[in-house]
Write an enzyme that holds these catalytic residues in place. Structure first.
Site, PDB file in Angstrom:
ATOM      1  N   HIS A 115      41.452  27.750  32.427  1.00  0.00           N
ATOM      2  CA  HIS A 115      42.270  28.119  33.464  1.00  0.00           C
ATOM      3  C   HIS A 115      43.084  29.101  33.192  1.00  0.00           C
ATOM      4  CE1 HIS A 115      45.125  26.335  37.054  1.00  0.00           C
ATOM      5  NE2 HIS A 115      45.513  27.009  36.348  1.00  0.00           N
ATOM      6  N   GLU A 116      43.716  29.084  32.231  1.00  0.00           N
ATOM      7  CA  GLU A 116      45.019  30.105  31.847  1.00  0.00           C
ATOM      8  C   GLU A 116      43.819  31.399  31.609  1.00  0.00           C
ATOM      9  OE1 GLU A 116      47.655  29.421  32.493  1.00  0.00           O
ATOM     10  OE2 GLU A 116      47.492  27.336  32.573  1.00  0.00           O
ATOM     11  N   HIS A 162      43.696  33.387  34.690  1.00  0.00           N
ATOM     12  CA  HIS A 162      44.958  34.165  35.313  1.00  0.00           C
ATOM     13  C   HIS A 162      44.981  35.423  34.225  1.00  0.00           C
ATOM     14  CE1 HIS A 162      46.383  30.926  37.678  1.00  0.00           C
ATOM     15  NE2 HIS A 162      46.687  30.099  36.645  1.00  0.00           N
TER      16      HIS A 162
END
Length: 256
Positions: A135-136, A139
């Protein structure tokens, strides 16, 4: 689980050099941009890490699970290679930080330092670590390729949150069943919307209605953006196929 960002600032400025008004402004900024969820991000001095911290604490467990995620997870391996090919090579010691966080979050992306925060007090299983790292990293990938304006543009933030929820496995059937969330028609899309809204609410002082409106405005285009996977990887099998395809892309184009 969510992205946290803000104006570039000296995270570790010595508190003795700050007057009261500056401290109040800093506290307000911390609350507005999610830094209050990551207490160690708010520290005015770097935290000294001892050998004991590295060997006998949750920090060590976090770092071990991070290493496994980077070396074994097909999601993470694809993203790490994509970032390297985009000119943003990721270094474990520089770009990841295991820290204690608020109990409501599992991780965050600090755009001010280009660091991924992993919440060592909230991540206890390897599968959870794999998902948070993925997920990160999405980003971070967006930060690298798209020059996201995390601070001024809510639509940029919403788009990255939509992509992260869509592509990281956050909304996989298995994870939704474990949360007792069931649905038939367009359930994946609704899950992505809901998690994007929740992430925005965690790091920005906006209302539920405002967050939903922002997500709705960019949802269609951002949901269709599957870079660098080329598809929505609904599970490890899909992610492994996407990883093999990504790594063999040069061989494919050379044969055209």
């Amino acid at each position: 689980m969510l992205a946290s960002g803000g104006k570039p600032r000296e995270l570790y400025a010595d508190i003795s050099t700050l007057d009261v008004s500056n401290t109040m402004d800093q506290n307000k900024q911390d609350e507005e941009y999610g830094y209050d969820l990551f207490p160690e991000r708010k520290a005015r001095k770097p935290k000294h890490i001892t050998i004991r911290d590295n060997l006998f604490t949750s920090r060590n467990k976090c770092q071990v699970m991070l290493t496994f995620a980077m070396e074994i997870s097909p999601y993470a391996k694809l993203l790490l290679n994509a970032m390297k090919n985009s000119g943003c090579k990721v270094y474990k010691d520089r770009h990841f930080s295991c820290e204690d966080c608020d109990g409501t979050v599992s991780g965050g992306f600090d755009a001010a330092t280009s660091q991924i925060v992993l919440c060592q007090n909230n991540i206890h299983q390897q599968a959870h670590m794999n998902r948070v790292v993925t997920h990160e990293l999405i980003h971070a990938f967006d930060h690298c390729r798209a020059h996201v304006d995390w601070f001024n543009n809510f639509r940029h933030l919403a788009c990255s949150e939509i992509r992260a929820a869509n592509l990281s496995g956050d909304c996989s059937f298995t994870n939704e069943v474990s949360r007792f969330n069931f649905g038939l028609k367009a359930h994946h899309q609704q899950c992505v919307r809901d998690r994007a809204v929740r992430s925005i609410l965690a790091v920005r002082k906006v209302s539920q209605e405002e967050a939903q409106k922002i997500v709705d405005e960019v949802f269609d285009s951002c949901f269709k953006d599957h870079a660098p996977f080329g598809r929505i990887p609904h599970g490890n099998k899909d992610a492994k196929f996407a990883y093999r395809e990504y790594m063999n892309r040069d061989r494919y184009y050379a044969n055209l």
